[in-house]
Scaffold this motif. Sequence first.
Motif, PDB file in Angstrom:
ATOM      1  N   ASN A   3       0.867  -1.029  -0.017  1.00 49.80           N
ATOM      2  CA  ASN A   3       0.084   0.170   0.037  1.00 49.80           C
ATOM      3  C   ASN A   3       0.656   1.284  -0.103  1.00 49.80           C
ATOM      4  OD1 ASN A   3      -2.325   1.265  -0.093  1.00 49.80           O
ATOM      5  ND2 ASN A   3      -3.169   0.743   2.222  1.00 49.80           N
TER       6      ASN A   3
ATOM      7  N   ILE B  76      -6.745   0.832  -2.351  1.00 48.34           N
ATOM      8  CA  ILE B  76      -7.888   0.451  -1.779  1.00 48.34           C
ATOM      9  C   ILE B  76      -8.478  -0.989  -2.102  1.00 48.34           C
ATOM     10  CG2 ILE B  76     -10.248   1.103  -1.491  1.00 48.34           C
ATOM     11  CD1 ILE B  76      -9.547   3.866  -1.960  1.00 48.34           C
ATOM     12  N   GLY B  77      -8.048  -1.477  -3.095  1.00 52.28           N
ATOM     13  CA  GLY B  77      -8.245  -2.892  -3.732  1.00 52.28           C
ATOM     14  C   GLY B  77      -7.505  -3.880  -2.903  1.00 52.28           C
TER      15      GLY B  77
ATOM     16  N   LEU C 135      -6.843  -3.604   0.166  1.00 49.11           N
ATOM     17  CA  LEU C 135      -7.657  -3.849   1.460  1.00 49.11           C
ATOM     18  C   LEU C 135      -8.395  -5.193   1.431  1.00 49.11           C
ATOM     19  CD1 LEU C 135      -8.550  -2.782   3.842  1.00 49.11           C
ATOM     20  CD2 LEU C 135     -10.462  -1.647   2.899  1.00 49.11           C
ATOM     21  N   ALA C 136      -8.999  -5.563   0.175  1.00 43.25           N
ATOM     22  CA  ALA C 136      -9.646  -6.851  -0.153  1.00 43.25           C
ATOM     23  C   ALA C 136      -8.840  -7.830   0.071  1.00 43.25           C
ATOM     24  CB  ALA C 136     -10.296  -6.883  -1.469  1.00 43.25           C
ATOM     25  N   MET C 137      -7.415  -7.799  -0.212  1.00 43.88           N
ATOM     26  CA  MET C 137      -6.456  -8.751   0.287  1.00 43.88           C
ATOM     27  C   MET C 137      -6.374  -9.178   1.754  1.00 43.88           C
ATOM     28  SD  MET C 137      -2.639  -9.248  -1.136  1.00 43.88           S
ATOM     29  CE  MET C 137      -1.754  -7.952   0.021  1.00 43.88           C
TER      30      MET C 137
ATOM     31  N   VAL D  56      -8.723  -8.567   3.769  1.00 44.44           N
ATOM     32  CA  VAL D  56     -10.021  -9.253   3.997  1.00 44.44           C
ATOM     33  C   VAL D  56      -9.941 -10.720   3.900  1.00 44.44           C
ATOM     34  CG1 VAL D  56     -12.380  -9.435   3.787  1.00 44.44           C
ATOM     35  CG2 VAL D  56     -11.508  -7.256   4.197  1.00 44.44           C
ATOM     36  N   PHE D  57      -9.452 -10.918   2.860  1.00 39.37           N
ATOM     37  CA  PHE D  57      -9.232 -12.351   2.468  1.00 39.37           C
ATOM     38  C   PHE D  57      -8.236 -13.161   3.317  1.00 39.37           C
ATOM     39  CE2 PHE D  57     -11.165 -10.803  -1.693  1.00 39.37           C
ATOM     40  CZ  PHE D  57     -12.284 -11.658  -1.507  1.00 39.37           C
TER      41      PHE D  57
END
Length: 126
Positions: free
Chosen positions: A34, A54-55, A57-59, A61-62
């Motif tokens: 980031n 920001i995408g 951030l999905a990593m 979460v996963f």
Amino acid sequence: MTPTAKTVVSCTDDQRSILLDGLRSLIIWFLAINAALWLLGGIFHLPWIQAIGIGILAMAVFGVLPRILRANRNLLRIPCPACGQPVGDHFTENSRIHLRCRHCGEVSPTDCGVAVCGGMPYKITW
């Protein structure tokens, strides 16, 4: 009818180790990637590169969600103190996790507590 003493199942250490396993390296990678994207976006004046962060951030979460699911599955596999079969169900009451056996119906308290809003499990000594 006299109440019987329930066997307190020990599971806090297992739950904490599942949730913390590799979490530090995941956070370091997330922050490093980031930061690099924000730096490159600022140097080359390309704000869309910063939006990729920001995408990322999905990593994160996963990376966290599978740990939570693994910890919940671990609770379901704990053997029942009464019959020895995997309990198959759990619930939280007064911040303490209780195991409910689907085979014999026995409810057993654990030494594992969780806050109302979630978070890291803690050991209950009372």
